[in-house]
Design an enzyme around this catalytic site. Structure first.
Site, short mmCIF file in Angstrom:
data_model
loop_
_atom_site.label_atom_id
_atom_site.label_comp_id
_atom_site.label_asym_id
_atom_site.label_seq_id
_atom_site.Cartn_x
_atom_site.Cartn_y
_atom_site.Cartn_z
N ASP A 1 8.37 8.31 16.84
CA ASP A 1 8.15 9.02 15.57
C ASP A 1 8.06 10.52 15.77
O ASP A 1 8.53 11.30 14.94
CB ASP A 1 6.85 8.52 14.91
CG ASP A 1 6.97 7.09 14.41
OD1 ASP A 1 8.11 6.58 14.39
OD2 ASP A 1 5.95 6.49 14.05
N ALA A 2 7.44 10.94 16.87
CA ALA A 2 7.26 12.38 17.11
C ALA A 2 8.61 13.08 17.26
O ALA A 2 8.78 14.22 16.79
CB ALA A 2 6.41 12.60 18.37
N SER B 1 21.13 -9.23 -18.80
CA SER B 1 19.98 -10.02 -18.38
C SER B 1 20.44 -11.43 -18.04
O SER B 1 21.61 -11.78 -18.23
CB SER B 1 18.93 -10.06 -19.49
OG SER B 1 19.50 -10.54 -20.69
N LYS C 1 13.91 -13.65 -7.20
CA LYS C 1 13.89 -12.88 -8.44
C LYS C 1 12.73 -11.89 -8.31
O LYS C 1 11.59 -12.22 -8.55
CB LYS C 1 13.70 -13.78 -9.66
CG LYS C 1 13.75 -13.01 -10.98
CD LYS C 1 13.52 -13.92 -12.17
CE LYS C 1 13.59 -13.13 -13.47
NZ LYS C 1 12.59 -12.04 -13.53
N CYS D 1 -27.39 -5.17 -9.23
CA CYS D 1 -28.79 -5.59 -9.24
C CYS D 1 -29.56 -4.68 -8.29
O CYS D 1 -29.14 -4.47 -7.15
CB CYS D 1 -28.90 -7.05 -8.80
SG CYS D 1 -30.59 -7.55 -8.38
N CYS E 1 -33.63 -9.91 -3.93
CA CYS E 1 -32.86 -10.80 -4.81
C CYS E 1 -32.33 -11.97 -3.98
O CYS E 1 -31.62 -11.77 -2.99
CB CYS E 1 -31.71 -10.05 -5.46
SG CYS E 1 -30.65 -11.08 -6.48
#
EC number: 6.5.1.2
Length: 823
Positions: A32-33, A81, A123, A467, A473
């Site tokens: 990549d570099a 279509s 599709k 909450c 809880c």
């Protein structure tokens, strides 16, 4: 040709070839570099010599200045279509293919009894476009529009990485118009919505909307950031080049010209039976695909037979869109209540009349949050559209308001002189009138948690209410403990959800550290209480209540725990030395998933460094933005969370330190962390200048009175003074570059940077364990095989991944060979 023009030609050809290798062949030939270096060289040459820029220059993929609007394009060949066909499933999952058999019969009749071959292909759920190439160069791209006239989106389409700007191969035609679909891959869609959320912007509803909105941006630079993808599916017109006789040859020609195909997901078949078998296979495979599809397109393969069959109205006789079973259905909301998650998130849930949708019977659907409930105006008794896509939690899409239950209510009516219907002094009584109003009121979240009665709170700018009870809880406590003990977290073998729910319900476990204090008497008490509750249950369903805690021996009339209890205790004990990343993930920090936990572990190496990491430093790390960094810093800033971690350490839990492979100091340079200071906006260039003015030290930032006034005003606030002191202490205690380098030396160089895929059942390790070993050595583990894969580790019953590895020539390792590589 002068040297500059020649170099521009060379770079354009090179970069287009490298992009084709990367995006289409999935086989990059340069790092990549190096690509980036060549790209920057071309950019500089074009900037200085704009008259020499070529029409297929890859620099066009980054976008340009915004347009005022889109020009209209009239399609030479209308974009028609397709007729739809459906194969509904019954509750046993059996398809009814009557409509497809009817299509096949119509085709045969149209061919006077001929035997057609069919091509079946995905599709795609995206946006149809048309690409026009002249002499191999992309000159125009247009949307479908109304089928006759579309919009010119050429500049935007040129930013789509896998659309060739110049066609490849030996058979490039003088002119070709390629039709296909622009879409957004599922992974790119998830990344886009994550960025939208981090930037405080509204997320997209689905990949199709995201793709359509991105392609129609007037500013092509925005389109370039959105990572769109393209698949071709037909040729509208062509002059010169390869003349195909079959549609399957057209698809192969597309690949020759440089386009991507959905390889493995289309095929050519001799008869409709084979087509339908492939359709059913793809319906099962659908959730695993990297893109959204809503059916398969079936086409007669022979182009001569296509011409013979022709068109009817606005659709071809030779093709049909074979839609998948409806993933939307109508049902009625019977009730709305809330669920409490492990972070306290309060989620309204619609309880539905059972409805079969997307291959399963759905009885519950998420309503997400109060804003969504209000926006859709979902009420008890409403008829609603429910959607289920793949393994996604079912959701209520919209209300059918025409079917909302109503009631008549009396209304006061004036008699024209100011008296109301109920006025005793009115001279002329008014006629009674009624109006129709909804039977049920709009839904509102409760003010208090239905589990612990703590207040439900919603912070400003947050969509989700929570909450406030925290670990007080019971619902949060149970979910938090289940997450803590789960396989991808602390991996406490033998301790399942039902056991944890019983321990929490009986108040035997309240905090994470309590798990490490469990003993045999505690488990006995839990079992006895669960059994008592089971015997009192009307249905007498002991197994449902007590889960797998059901086996006891009896000696001398006294109950003794069997192996299940020892297994739980052994699992708890063996899980006391987790990898650091697993421990961080187990804590349940909001926004911290497995990947972020691994990043934290790789950046800091020890729990103590993670606990002390300041928010601006966290925000500099890869894949950790300001929202996630703020959440992590907030978690560790709370005294109760620090106390909870200290309790775990005191109970014998010892997260393992690891080599630093993503050194935080390298990512959090001064110019970067300064830009991430809360409440202080500054660019990186100006941050670097500020750092230099301060003598390149945090002490200077703290004390130098010659620094800009806005900086001095910011640092004068108490919380910012404390933050700078925290940063100074933190960086002073971070390992030096030499120490970080030594840590990196612990990475296995034979494994570092390599990509592994695990498949089948390994003889010794679970997949998670093998993945952890590979990642600890600096390798990466992927879920799919490609030409970028370095090794496939195969166990018993290895399937398609092993086959693909052999086809691509990827090295295949046994578990023993993997261990040799890791040593």
């Amino acid at each position: 040709m002068n040297p500059t023009a020649q170099r521009i030609h060379e770079l354009t050809d090179l970069l287009n070839r490298y992009a084709y290798e990367y995006y289409t062949l999935d086989a990059p030939s340069i790092p990549d570099a190096e690509y980036d270096r060549l790209f920057r060289e071309l950019e500089a040459l074009e900037r200085n010599h704009p008259e020499l820029k070529l029409p297929d220059s890859p620099t066009q993929r980054v976008g340009g200045e915004p347009l005022a609007g889109f020009a209209e394009v009239r399609h030479e060949v209308p974009m028609l279509s397709l007729t739809n066909a459906f194969s509904p499933q019954d509750e046993n999952g059996v398809f009814d293919h009557a409509e497809m058999y009817a299509f096949d019969q119509r085709v045969r009749d149209g061919l006077d009894g001929g035997n057609p071959e069919y091509v079946i292909e995905p599709k795609f759920d995206g946006l149809a476009i048309s690409l026009l190439y002249r002499d191999g160069v992309l000159v125009q791209a247009a949307t479908r529009g109304d089928g006759t006239t579309g919009e010119d989106v050429t500049r935007n389409v040129k930013t789509v990485s896998n659309i060739p700007l110049r066609l490849h191969g030996e058979n490039v035609p003088e002119l070709i118009e390629v039709r296909g679909e622009v879409l957004m891959l599922k992974a790119d869609f998830a990344g886009l919505n994550k960025r939208q959320a981090e930037n405080g912007q509204k997320p997209f509803a689905n990949p199709r909307n995201a793709a359509a909105g991105s392609l129609r941006q007037l500013d092509s630079r925005i389109t370039a950031q959105r990572k769109l993808h393209f698949f071709p599916y037909s040729i509208a017109r062509q002059q010169g080049g390869f003349e195909a006789e079959e549609h399957i040859q057209e698809l192969a020609y597309f690949q020759e010209l440089g386009f991507s195909l959905p390889n493995g997901n289309f095929g050519c078949f001799k008869n409709i039976g084979e087509v339908l078998a492939f359709y059913e296979h793809m319906q099962q495979k659908r959730p695993e695909l990297p893109y959204e599809i809503d059916g398969m397109v079936v086409k007669v393969n022979s182009l001569a037979q296509q011409r013979e069959l022709g068109f009817i109205s606005r659709a071809p006789r030779w093709a049909v869109a074979h839609k998948f079973p409806a993933e939307e259905a109508l049902t009625i909301v019977e009730a709305i209540d809330v669920q409490i998650g492990r972070t306290g998130a309060v989620t309204p849930v619609a309880r539905l009349q059972p409805v079969f949708v997307g291959g399963v019977t759905v009885t519950n659907a998420t309503l997400h949050n109060q804003d969504e409930v209000s926006r859709k105006d979902v009420r008890v008794g409403d008829t609603v559209v429910v959607r289920r896509a793949g393994d996604v939690i079912p959701e209520v899409v919209r209300v059918i308001f025409e079917r909302r239950p109503m009631q008549e209510t009396a209304v006061a009516v004036s008699d024209g002189i100011g008296h109301q219907q109920d006025d005793l002094f009115a001279e002329t009584p008014s006629a009674k009138q009624t109006e129709s109003v909804p039977l049920h009121k709009p839904y509102r979240l409760p003010a208090r948690c239905p589990i612990c009665r703590s207040e439900i709170e919603r912070e400003e700018g947050e969509a989700v209410a929570r909450c406030s009870g925290g670990m007080l809880c019971q619902a949060q406590r149970a979910q938090g403990l289940i997450h803590f003990a789960s396989r991808k977290a602390m991996d406490i073998d033998g301790l399942g959800e039902k056991q944890i729910e019983q321990l929490v319900a009986q108040d035997l476990v309240r905090h994470f550290a309590d798990l490490y204090r469990i003993d045999i008497p505690t488990l006995q008490k839990m079992k006895e209480t669960a059994d008592k509750g089971s015997s009192e249950n009307e249905n007498g369903d002991a197994e449902t209540v007590s889960g797998d805690l059901s086996k006891y021996n009896t000696q001398n009339g006294k109950k003794q725990p069997t192996k299940w209890a020892q297994n739980i205790l052994a699992g708890i004990e063996s899980g006391k030395t987790p990898e650091l990343a697993r421990f961080l993930f187990a804590l349940g920090i909001r926004h911290v998933g497995e990947r972020t936990a691994k990043t934290l572990a790789q950046a800091f190496g020890t729990l103590e460094r993670v606990r002390r990491a300041p928010e601006p430093v966290l925000a500099c790390l890869p894949d950790i933005g300001t929202v996630v960094a703020r959440s992590i810093a907030h978690f560790f800033a709370q005294a109760e969370q620090q106390a909870m971690i200290d309790e775990l350490l005191a109970a014998g839990v010892a997260p393992q330190a690891q080599a630093v492979s993503l050194p935080a100091a390298q990512y959090a340079g001064p110019q970067r962390w300064i830009t991430r200071l809360p409440g202080f906006k500054i660019s990186e260039n100006k941050a670097q200048a500020l750092w230099e003015l301060a003598g390149q030290s945090i002490e200077g930032l703290q004390n130098d009175k010659a620094l800009p006034a806005d900086w001095q005003a910011w640092r004068s606030k108490a919380q910012n003074t404390a933050l700078l002191e925290n940063l100074k202490t933190f960086f002073a205690q971070m390992p030096s570059e030499d120490e970080a380098a030594q840590g990196s030396d612990g990475i296995n160089k034979a494994v570092a940077g390599k990509t592994f895929v695990l498949t089948g059942t390994l003889p010794t390790f679970k997949r998670d364990q093998a993945q952890a070993l590979i990642e600890a050595a600096g390798g990466k583990v992927s879920g799919s095989v490609s030409k970028k894969t370095d090794y496939v580790v195969a166990g018993e019953a290895a399937g398609s991944k092993l086959e693909k590895a052999n086809a691509l020539g990827v090295s295949v390792l046994s578990e023993a060979e993997l261990l040799t590589l890791l040593c």
